[in-house]
Scaffold this motif. Structure first.
Motif, PDB file in Angstrom:
ATOM      1  N   LEU A  46      -9.233   5.932   8.877  1.00 19.41           N
ATOM      2  CA  LEU A  46      -8.270   7.027   8.703  1.00 19.41           C
ATOM      3  C   LEU A  46      -7.678   7.018   7.295  1.00 19.41           C
ATOM      4  N   TYR A  47      -7.369   5.844   6.778  1.00 16.75           N
ATOM      5  CA  TYR A  47      -6.867   5.724   5.410  1.00 16.75           C
ATOM      6  C   TYR A  47      -7.893   6.256   4.411  1.00 16.75           C
ATOM      7  N   LEU A  48      -9.147   5.897   4.601  1.00 20.18           N
ATOM      8  CA  LEU A  48     -10.191   6.385   3.701  1.00 20.18           C
ATOM      9  C   LEU A  48     -10.323   7.903   3.766  1.00 20.18           C
ATOM     10  N   LEU A  49     -10.205   8.468   4.949  1.00 19.73           N
ATOM     11  CA  LEU A  49     -10.291   9.920   5.081  1.00 19.73           C
ATOM     12  C   LEU A  49      -9.124  10.598   4.369  1.00 19.73           C
ATOM     13  N   PHE A  50      -7.921  10.051   4.475  1.00 24.04           N
ATOM     14  CA  PHE A  50      -6.782  10.616   3.782  1.00 24.04           C
ATOM     15  C   PHE A  50      -6.931  10.506   2.264  1.00 24.04           C
ATOM     16  N   GLU A  51      -7.469   9.408   1.787  1.00 24.13           N
ATOM     17  CA  GLU A  51      -7.679   9.239   0.348  1.00 24.13           C
ATOM     18  C   GLU A  51      -8.734  10.205  -0.185  1.00 24.13           C
ATOM     19  N   ILE A  52      -9.773  10.424   0.591  1.00 27.12           N
ATOM     20  CA  ILE A  52     -10.808  11.372   0.168  1.00 27.12           C
ATOM     21  C   ILE A  52     -10.249  12.789   0.172  1.00 27.12           C
ATOM     22  N   ALA A  53      -9.389  13.089   1.142  1.00 26.15           N
ATOM     23  CA  ALA A  53      -8.816  14.431   1.228  1.00 26.15           C
ATOM     24  C   ALA A  53      -7.874  14.718   0.069  1.00 26.15           C
ATOM     25  N   ARG A  54      -7.306  13.683  -0.549  1.00 24.36           N
ATOM     26  CA  ARG A  54      -6.375  13.893  -1.668  1.00 24.36           C
ATOM     27  C   ARG A  54      -7.084  14.251  -2.950  1.00 24.36           C
ATOM     28  N   TRP A  55      -8.380  14.059  -3.061  1.00 31.05           N
ATOM     29  CA  TRP A  55      -9.125  14.349  -4.273  1.00 31.05           C
ATOM     30  C   TRP A  55      -9.022  15.769  -4.587  1.00 31.05           C
TER      31      TRP A  55
END
Length: 55
Positions: A46-55
């Motif tokens: 979930l953390y990785l998905l949120f970080e990718i979404a911030r790009w």
């Protein structure tokens, strides 16, 4: 040498039993590993998905 051989034979008999100590130990280890992967892996993904979404 015979003491080691007798212990090895006892262990082999335990491995061949359906409800042996060795089998229950390995089942407990794999259950613990699954729980650790599940409870540590889901938040990490979930953390990785949120970080990718911030790009």
């Amino acid at each position: 040498m015979s003491n080691l051989q007798s212990k090895l034979e006892l262990w082999i008999n335990d491995v061949n039993q359906e409800d042996g100590i060795t089998l229950s130990l390995f089942a407990k280890i794999t259950d613990t590993m699954f729980s650790l992967i599940k409870w540590a892996g889901i938040p990490f993904v979930l953390y990785l998905l949120f970080e990718i979404a911030r790009w």
